[in-house]
Design an enzyme around this catalytic site. Structure first.
Site: not given
Ligand SMILES: [Zn+2]
Length: 434
Positions: A80, A232
């Site tokens: 990211h 997640e």
């Molecule tokens: Zn990620």
């Protein structure tokens, strides 16, 4: 002072190198713990030949690397770099997932101009390059209006870094926004314009299947691959992974589909997990685990010691034939306070967290050839005659030596020449925090 000095000749030999067998093409030699001995002949910036140790012409200039490990450069397939290095202005006080989402949203809305994103991306790429990465995929936060800002900067960076770090980008947005037609069609046009990938984050919405159908249909219509953030969470009732695999099959989608995280899979009963893994394998999804970030965010409750490691069922997926890799994920942002886009650190931590050891034979491919294959670049991140001499040389001969030190003194060779491995100075970022 480096532990060895590279020859400056156009044609030379790295003699007596130790290579990871899984990341070599077209060379067979007896392996010990997945490591083989070879001489590498380098010519004109390319690998001319991989020869059994001791068989390169004695008259060629060269250096005896004395059994040092020589690896291909790395593929860091889930990062990211649009978020990286905001920690100092936007820390995650609770250190949990919710805290990360909120901190990043606040920071993005207040600060993510093209100049801000560009400066942080460039810093990240300089770190990645210095550590020996040659291929990197980033996700880009893509809720409006950020998609138009970040993809533009990504395009610039991809051109500027070509030949050093090949960069790909996937749009990241919660898939509930997929039914906002004006937004989604604009997003798709931006992705197509900048040659990116469709991505997104799935949740257990009642109409998840319908949203996934839109995603797969749109990807097919526009010739795009897909890279998703999936499950997640440690919440065992969350299992969108199976829905994604079924949607790929149902839509007869033949592009590449990567799923990242898949943490909650490790919280399922064995029979439920196995059924999901079977569908994932049948669908041909690729799975990337982000062990450092998962260990940091998952099972975090203030004042309580974590019980779970946070990672997916990596070994079971691999055993079922699923392409699996490990990657950096976030660096110095609210999702992960640390990290420097160093695949050696990622692999070292993955070995400890996922037990990739005993044996370690396959481990090198999880940060080199396998992610390069998943990213559609089988020409990169492996040692092959005819390929570029893009190599990383370590002052370590065996696994215990390799995994016990940070390998900060590694030598990165690109096109047959050692590069300047200086890391950018954090002080450069200070103006961004004003
Ligand atoms: Zn990620």
């Amino acid at each position: 002072m480096s532990f060895l000095s590279l020859p400056q000749d156009d044609r030379f030999v790295l003699r007596a190198a130790t290579l990871p067998a899984v990341a070599i093409v077209g060379f067979d030699a007896p392996a010990t713990e997945g490591l083989v001995k070879a001489d590498l002949v380098i010519s004109g910036g390319k690998i001319e030949a991989i020869l059994p140790a001791g068989q390169a012409e004695a008259s060629l200039p060269g250096v005896d690397v004395r059994d040092s490990m020589v690896w291909p450069t790395f593929a860091d397939m889930h990062t990211h770099i649009d978020k990286g290095h905001i920690w100092d202005r936007r820390p995650n006080v609770s250190g949990d997932f919710e805290g990360a989402l909120n901190a990043v949203r606040t920071d993005r809305e207040a600060k993510w101009s093209a100049a801000d994103v560009r400066a942080r991306m460039d810093f990240s790429l300089r770190c990645a390059y210095a550590h020996g990465t040659s291929l990197l995929r980033t996700h880009l936060d893509s809720l409006a209006p950020q998609h138009r800002i970040s993809f533009e900067v990504f395009s610039e960076m991809r051109d500027a870094w070509k030949g050093k770090v090949e960069i790909q980008a996937a749009a990241l947005f919660p898939l509930d926004a997929i039914t906002d037609e004006a937004y989604f069609s604009d997003l798709v046009s931006v992705i197509v314009e900048h040659k990116g990938l469709l991505g997104g984050l799935t949740q257990m919405w009642p109409d998840l299947d319908a949203r996934l159908d839109i995603l797969f249909r749109t990807a097919a219509e526009n010739g795009l691959d897909i890279d998703l953030h999936v499950d997640e969470t440690q919440a065992r009732e969350v299992l969108t992974l199976r829905a994604i695999a079924e949607a790929k099959i149902r839509n007869r989608f033949d592009g590449g589909v990567t799923v990242g995280h898949c943490c909650s899979l490790a919280r399922q009963e064995d029979d439920v997990a196995k059924a999901t893994i079977d569908v994932v394998a049948k669908a041909g999804l690729s799975v990337v685990s982000l062990p450092m970030c998962n260990m940091y965010l998952q099972d975090r409750v203030a004042g309580r010691t974590p019980r779970y490691r946070g990672v997916t069922l990596f070994k079971e997926l691999a055993a079922a034939g699923v392409a699996t890799a490990v990657s950096s994920d976030n660096t110095r942002d609210p999702f992960y306070a640390y990290g420097d886009l160093d695949p050696v650190e990622v692999l070292r931590e993955a070995v400890r967290i996922i037990h990739l050891d005993h044996p370690l034979d396959e481990a090198p491919c999880f940060v080199t050839s396998t992610p390069a294959d998943i990213l559609g670049r089988p020409d990169l991140c492996r040692i092959a005659a005819g390929g570029s001499a893009d190599l990383v040389i370590f002052n370590a001969r065996r696994w215990s030596e390799f995994l016990s030190r940070p390998q900060a003194d590694r030598i990165v060779m690109r096109n047959g020449k050692g590069i300047d491995r200086s890391l950018p100075d954090y002080r450069e970022l200070d103006p961004l925090y004003a």
